[in-house]
Structure formats: C-alpha cells, structure tokens
Design a protein around this motif. Structure first.
Motif, PDB file in Angstrom:
ATOM      1  N   GLY A 202       0.831  -1.197   0.000  1.00 52.32           N
ATOM      2  CA  GLY A 202       0.000   0.000   0.000  1.00 52.32           C
ATOM      3  C   GLY A 202       0.862   1.243   0.000  1.00 52.32           C
ATOM      4  N   TYR A 203       0.762   2.040  -1.069  1.00 54.05           N
ATOM      5  CA  TYR A 203       1.572   3.251  -1.163  1.00 54.05           C
ATOM      6  C   TYR A 203       0.687   4.457  -1.478  1.00 54.05           C
ATOM      7  CZ  TYR A 203       5.879   5.917  -1.908  1.00 54.05           C
ATOM      8  OH  TYR A 203       6.907   6.830  -1.793  1.00 54.05           O
ATOM      9  N   GLY A 204      -0.425   4.530  -0.736  1.00 50.80           N
ATOM     10  CA  GLY A 204      -1.357   5.627  -0.956  1.00 50.80           C
ATOM     11  C   GLY A 204      -1.129   6.780  -0.004  1.00 50.80           C
ATOM     12  N   TYR A 205      -2.139   7.071   0.832  1.00 51.31           N
ATOM     13  CA  TYR A 205      -2.083   8.239   1.724  1.00 51.31           C
ATOM     14  C   TYR A 205      -0.987   8.109   2.780  1.00 51.31           C
ATOM     15  CZ  TYR A 205      -3.566  11.459   5.403  1.00 51.31           C
ATOM     16  OH  TYR A 205      -3.594  12.432   6.368  1.00 51.31           O
ATOM     17  N   TRP A 206      -0.891   6.954   3.428  1.00 50.62           N
ATOM     18  CA  TRP A 206       0.024   6.783   4.559  1.00 50.62           C
ATOM     19  C   TRP A 206       1.279   6.005   4.195  1.00 50.62           C
ATOM     20  CZ3 TRP A 206       0.378   9.633   8.560  1.00 50.62           C
ATOM     21  CH2 TRP A 206       1.002   9.214   9.725  1.00 50.62           C
ATOM     22  N   GLY A 207       1.223   5.259   3.099  1.00 49.45           N
ATOM     23  CA  GLY A 207       2.338   4.423   2.696  1.00 49.45           C
ATOM     24  C   GLY A 207       3.675   5.135   2.570  1.00 49.45           C
ATOM     25  N   PRO A 208       3.733   6.312   1.927  1.00 50.50           N
ATOM     26  CA  PRO A 208       5.016   7.011   1.808  1.00 50.50           C
ATOM     27  C   PRO A 208       5.651   7.350   3.154  1.00 50.50           C
ATOM     28  CG  PRO A 208       3.455   7.893   0.227  1.00 50.50           C
ATOM     29  CD  PRO A 208       2.684   6.948   1.106  1.00 50.50           C
ATOM     30  N   ASN A 209       4.817   7.711   4.148  1.00 49.14           N
ATOM     31  CA  ASN A 209       5.349   7.997   5.484  1.00 49.14           C
ATOM     32  C   ASN A 209       5.930   6.741   6.117  1.00 49.14           C
ATOM     33  OD1 ASN A 209       4.429  10.696   5.370  1.00 49.14           O
ATOM     34  ND2 ASN A 209       2.409  10.080   6.064  1.00 49.14           N
ATOM     35  N   LEU A 210       5.234   5.639   5.937  1.00 49.58           N
ATOM     36  CA  LEU A 210       5.705   4.376   6.507  1.00 49.58           C
ATOM     37  C   LEU A 210       6.976   3.905   5.810  1.00 49.58           C
ATOM     38  CD1 LEU A 210       5.196   2.226   8.582  1.00 49.58           C
ATOM     39  CD2 LEU A 210       3.487   1.205   7.074  1.00 49.58           C
ATOM     40  N   ALA A 211       7.037   4.071   4.496  1.00 48.90           N
ATOM     41  CA  ALA A 211       8.234   3.672   3.746  1.00 48.90           C
ATOM     42  C   ALA A 211       9.461   4.441   4.237  1.00 48.90           C
ATOM     43  CB  ALA A 211       8.019   3.921   2.252  1.00 48.90           C
ATOM     44  N   ARG A 212       9.290   5.720   4.458  1.00 46.37           N
ATOM     45  CA  ARG A 212      10.402   6.546   4.929  1.00 46.37           C
ATOM     46  C   ARG A 212      10.905   6.082   6.289  1.00 46.37           C
ATOM     47  NH1 ARG A 212       7.816  10.767   5.241  1.00 46.37           N
ATOM     48  NH2 ARG A 212       7.588  10.976   7.487  1.00 46.37           N
ATOM     49  N   ASN A 213       9.975   5.742   7.177  1.00 50.24           N
ATOM     50  CA  ASN A 213      10.382   5.305   8.511  1.00 50.24           C
ATOM     51  C   ASN A 213      10.984   3.908   8.510  1.00 50.24           C
ATOM     52  OD1 ASN A 213       9.563   7.233  10.917  1.00 50.24           O
ATOM     53  ND2 ASN A 213       8.022   7.495   9.315  1.00 50.24           N
TER      54      ASN A 213
ATOM     55  N   ASP B 105       5.183 -14.440  -0.463  1.00 46.32           N
ATOM     56  CA  ASP B 105       5.715 -15.771  -0.753  1.00 46.32           C
ATOM     57  C   ASP B 105       7.241 -15.801  -0.803  1.00 46.32           C
ATOM     58  OD1 ASP B 105       3.148 -16.762  -0.907  1.00 46.32           O
ATOM     59  OD2 ASP B 105       2.999 -16.516  -3.085  1.00 46.32           O
ATOM     60  N   SER B 106       7.874 -14.635  -0.733  1.00 47.74           N
ATOM     61  CA  SER B 106       9.331 -14.589  -0.834  1.00 47.74           C
ATOM     62  C   SER B 106       9.990 -15.001   0.484  1.00 47.74           C
ATOM     63  CB  SER B 106       9.800 -13.187  -1.218  1.00 47.74           C
ATOM     64  OG  SER B 106      11.216 -13.097  -1.135  1.00 47.74           O
ATOM     65  N   PRO B 107      10.902 -15.950   0.468  1.00 48.66           N
ATOM     66  CA  PRO B 107      11.610 -16.338   1.700  1.00 48.66           C
ATOM     67  C   PRO B 107      12.549 -15.254   2.206  1.00 48.66           C
ATOM     68  CG  PRO B 107      12.552 -17.460  -0.202  1.00 48.66           C
ATOM     69  CD  PRO B 107      11.321 -16.761  -0.697  1.00 48.66           C
ATOM     70  N   GLU B 108      12.814 -14.254   1.385  1.00 51.56           N
ATOM     71  CA  GLU B 108      13.702 -13.167   1.785  1.00 51.56           C
ATOM     72  C   GLU B 108      13.004 -12.143   2.674  1.00 51.56           C
ATOM     73  OE1 GLU B 108      16.332 -11.554  -1.312  1.00 51.56           O
ATOM     74  OE2 GLU B 108      15.357 -12.971  -2.684  1.00 51.56           O
ATOM     75  N   VAL B 109      11.681 -12.150   2.680  1.00 57.69           N
ATOM     76  CA  VAL B 109      10.901 -11.165   3.442  1.00 57.69           C
ATOM     77  C   VAL B 109      10.556 -11.738   4.812  1.00 57.69           C
ATOM     78  CG1 VAL B 109       8.735  -9.872   3.549  1.00 57.69           C
ATOM     79  CG2 VAL B 109       9.955 -10.098   1.366  1.00 57.69           C
ATOM     80  N   GLY B 110      10.888 -10.976   5.869  1.00 59.29           N
ATOM     81  CA  GLY B 110      10.597 -11.421   7.226  1.00 59.29           C
ATOM     82  C   GLY B 110       9.346 -10.807   7.816  1.00 59.29           C
ATOM     83  N   ALA B 111       8.952  -9.623   7.304  1.00 63.32           N
ATOM     84  CA  ALA B 111       7.781  -8.934   7.847  1.00 63.32           C
ATOM     85  C   ALA B 111       7.137  -8.105   6.752  1.00 63.32           C
ATOM     86  CB  ALA B 111       8.171  -8.042   9.021  1.00 63.32           C
ATOM     87  N   VAL B 112       5.854  -7.839   6.920  1.00 67.05           N
ATOM     88  CA  VAL B 112       5.146  -6.961   5.994  1.00 67.05           C
ATOM     89  C   VAL B 112       4.502  -5.828   6.781  1.00 67.05           C
ATOM     90  CG1 VAL B 112       4.710  -8.784   4.309  1.00 67.05           C
ATOM     91  CG2 VAL B 112       3.015  -8.315   6.074  1.00 67.05           C
ATOM     92  N   ALA B 113       4.453  -4.677   6.149  1.00 73.55           N
ATOM     93  CA  ALA B 113       3.759  -3.515   6.700  1.00 73.55           C
ATOM     94  C   ALA B 113       2.585  -3.214   5.787  1.00 73.55           C
ATOM     95  CB  ALA B 113       4.699  -2.316   6.795  1.00 73.55           C
ATOM     96  N   ILE B 114       1.382  -3.233   6.329  1.00 75.35           N
ATOM     97  CA  ILE B 114       0.164  -3.087   5.532  1.00 75.35           C
ATOM     98  C   ILE B 114      -0.410  -1.690   5.726  1.00 75.35           C
ATOM     99  CG2 ILE B 114      -2.122  -4.025   5.052  1.00 75.35           C
ATOM    100  CD1 ILE B 114      -1.156  -6.652   6.345  1.00 75.35           C
ATOM    101  N   ALA B 115      -0.472  -0.920   4.634  1.00 70.42           N
ATOM    102  CA  ALA B 115      -0.983   0.448   4.690  1.00 70.42           C
ATOM    103  C   ALA B 115      -2.080   0.633   3.649  1.00 70.42           C
ATOM    104  CB  ALA B 115       0.148   1.444   4.471  1.00 70.42           C
ATOM    105  N   THR B 116      -2.980  -0.350   3.572  1.00 68.88           N
ATOM    106  CA  THR B 116      -4.115  -0.271   2.651  1.00 68.88           C
ATOM    107  C   THR B 116      -5.346   0.196   3.409  1.00 68.88           C
ATOM    108  OG1 THR B 116      -4.822  -2.543   3.077  1.00 68.88           O
ATOM    109  CG2 THR B 116      -3.163  -2.212   1.359  1.00 68.88           C
ATOM    110  N   GLN B 117      -6.485   0.285   2.692  1.00 68.24           N
ATOM    111  CA  GLN B 117      -7.734   0.563   3.374  1.00 68.24           C
ATOM    112  C   GLN B 117      -8.135  -0.639   4.233  1.00 68.24           C
ATOM    113  OE1 GLN B 117     -10.577   1.887   0.372  1.00 68.24           O
ATOM    114  NE2 GLN B 117      -9.958   3.993   0.703  1.00 68.24           N
ATOM    115  N   THR B 118      -9.096  -0.431   5.117  1.00 66.02           N
ATOM    116  CA  THR B 118      -9.433  -1.430   6.131  1.00 66.02           C
ATOM    117  C   THR B 118      -9.930  -2.748   5.536  1.00 66.02           C
ATOM    118  OG1 THR B 118     -10.006   0.365   7.652  1.00 66.02           O
ATOM    119  CG2 THR B 118     -10.787  -1.841   8.210  1.00 66.02           C
TER     120      THR B 118
END
Length: 328
Positions: A7-18, A60-73
C-alpha cells in the motif's frame, strides 16, 4: 530484516520513509495495485527496492521477514491473514480489522504461528501520551474522573468507513492505554450521515468502571482540533496536539471535600493552583511505533498495541457501530 510495504497511498510514503530510517531493517519491496502509485514510489527509491502490483509476490518470498500493511481497512484483513499464513510478522495500520470477529481471527492465527502482530495505534507512541500515562501511574493526577476528546477537521471524506471508525479509533486506543485496559460498561453514540456517505460526524460517550469518556469525531469542521482533557481528582491535564510547542498543560486544579456540620453531608470547594507546562522532547510517533514493532520481533515480546489491545478497541468500536445502526 527485510520488510515489504503493501500500500503506497495516503500513509504508505510515510511508513516507507520510517522503514528506511530504522536501524537493522531494509525496505525490500513496495506493492500497490495501482501502477501510477508504483511510479511515484520509484521516483523516491529508484532501483533500491522491488516493485509489484501483487502483494503475494512479496509474501511468498523467503527473503521477506515482515510486511507492513498500509491499505484501506477492508482489503487489509485478507492481506494480513495471507501474510501470517506465510510466516511473516505483520505491522498493520489502524483499525486492525473492520469487525471484532475478523480481528479475533487475525489474533488466533498470529498466536498459532508465534508471530508478532502490531497495529499502528500511533498515539500510544506519542511522547506526550507516554508522559501522561507515567503521571497517571505515579498517582500525580489522582483518580481519573473523565476524559474528553475532540478530533475534528475539514475532510478528507472517506467512503470505506465513517468518521468514528476513521478518527475515534485513535482516541479509544489512548483511553484503553491510559485506563489500564478497563472493559467498558455502557456507551451511547449519535452521528450524522452527509454527502451520501457514512456518518461524517459522531459523538461517542463511553462509561467505564471508574471514569467516563466522550469523543467527538468529525470530517466537517472548519478548523482542525486534536484536543484531549484528562481530569483527575488531584490534577487535570490538557493535551493540544495542534500546537507546535507547549502541547501539554498540567493544571494543579481540583476539589476539596469538607464534612458539613450536618451529619452525613459534605461541602465541595474548588481549588486552583499553578499551571505546569512540561518540557517533553519531540520524537516521531510513527518511527517510535515501527521501532517498537521491530524490537518485539527481535525480543520475542508482545506489542503494546498488539492483538489483545486491538481487540479491546474493536470491541468498543463494534458496539458503538451497532448502537449507531440501531438509531438509523
């Protein structure tokens, strides 16, 4: 740890930066089903991260340990369930789900998998709220009598949720935190639907065992207000989050109860004292929230705004929504 942002909409860019600013963490990829949003992300992150319109590519990627979800509810529930099923720790924007039942399913799956679930109730990580909580725990405010909150602004008008689900979720989370996780006893809510969408303004009153709370939420105010009053039997505090500085004022105001000459009767006198404005160093609430999430993963601990906290918040929200629908 590699973290994928969905999710890279309203809040996604802020989360990506952090995510990028957090030590020991790498932003692995950004997912959004809208190609134009991915093009926007590419301008900031170039070839440093991967991009996809399909979130399952990262889950599905074994390289990813966590996901951050910034979509609508609504879509966030299935994304969270898929991520947990794939063994990924989950950072979610509020609310954790649209219903208590869905929130419970997320908790149960996370428990079975032994994974960290963190709902971004961002106000819990605000340094002023932490300061107030420390005052309450130290007995400085005395017993809490009531909490009054106003969270109002001009838009944006959302279609997926009403103003209460969008705005009051912050305040219910804070009330739960300051009140030590008390269960509510009763509540009442009123709202007004406008512009052909759900309620754009709501008034929610909640009765707890030892105090009462009132929350005003609105998308249709000409002014922006983020104001919280916490009234204790010893002192009272006002948190004005719109102010740039001096956000918290502590009033040494209260009451003195004197026994009357008449047996069993009492006289109550008001008491006014000094106003104290503490110097609270600034720290970014979103960064504090994400850092806490990563710390919980590394330590194997439960998030302060994890499923149990989120379920209490959802229980209040769902009961309030049901009360509101009964009055429609």
């Amino acid at each position: 740890m590699n973290v994928a942002l969905i999710g890279y909409g309203y809040w996604g860019p802020n989360l990506a930066r952090n995510i990028c600013d957090t030590q020991g963490v790498k932003l692995y990829g950004i997912c959004d089903f809208r190609p134009n949003m991915l093009e926007k992300a590419k301008k900031n992150y170039k070839d440093e991260v991967k991009y996809s319109c399909d979130y399952k590519e990262f889950i599905d990627s074994p390289e990813v340990g966590a996901v951050a979800i910034a979509t609508q509810t609504d879509p966030s529930f299935q994304i969270a369930m898929d991520a947990l099923s794939a063994g990924k720790h989950v950072f979610m924007e509020k609310p954790i789900a649209s219903t208590y039942e869905k929130a419970l399913k997320i908790k149960e799956l996370g428990d079975r998998k032994g994974l960290v679930i963190h709902c971004d109730h961002i106000m819990l990580y605000n340094p002023v709220i932490r300061y107030i909580k420390n005052m309450i725990d130290a007995g400085e405010l005395g017993d809490i009598m009531y909490i009054d909150i106003s969270r109002i602004n001009l838009g944006p008008i959302r279609k997926d949720v009403n103003a209460m689900l969008d705005l009051a979720v912050h305040d219910i989370a804070v009330i739960d935190f300051l009140g030590g996780g008390q269960q509510y006893q009763s509540m009442s809510v009123m709202g007004q639907a406008l512009f052909g969408v759900q309620e754009a303004i709501t008034y929610l009153t909640i009765k707890y065992a030892s105090f009462i709370a009132h929350i005003k939420s609105s998308w249709v105010s000409p002014m922006k207000e983020r104001r919280m009053m916490i009234a204790g039997t010893k002192k009272m505090a006002i948190f004005d989050d719109v102010k740039v500085t001096e956000k918290l004022a502590v009033y040494d105001h209260g009451f003195k109860v004197n026994q009357s000459e008449e047996y069993g009767a009492y006289e109550v006198e008001t008491r006014t004292g000094d106003i104290f404005i503490p110097n609270i160093p600034y720290s970014d609430s979103l960064k504090n929230s994400f850092t806490h999430f990563i710390d919980c993963i590394s330590k194997g601990s439960t998030s302060l705004s994890g499923p149990d906290h989120s379920l209490r918040v959802m229980k209040v929200l769902e009961a309030a929504l049901n009360d509101l629908r009964r009055k429609d």
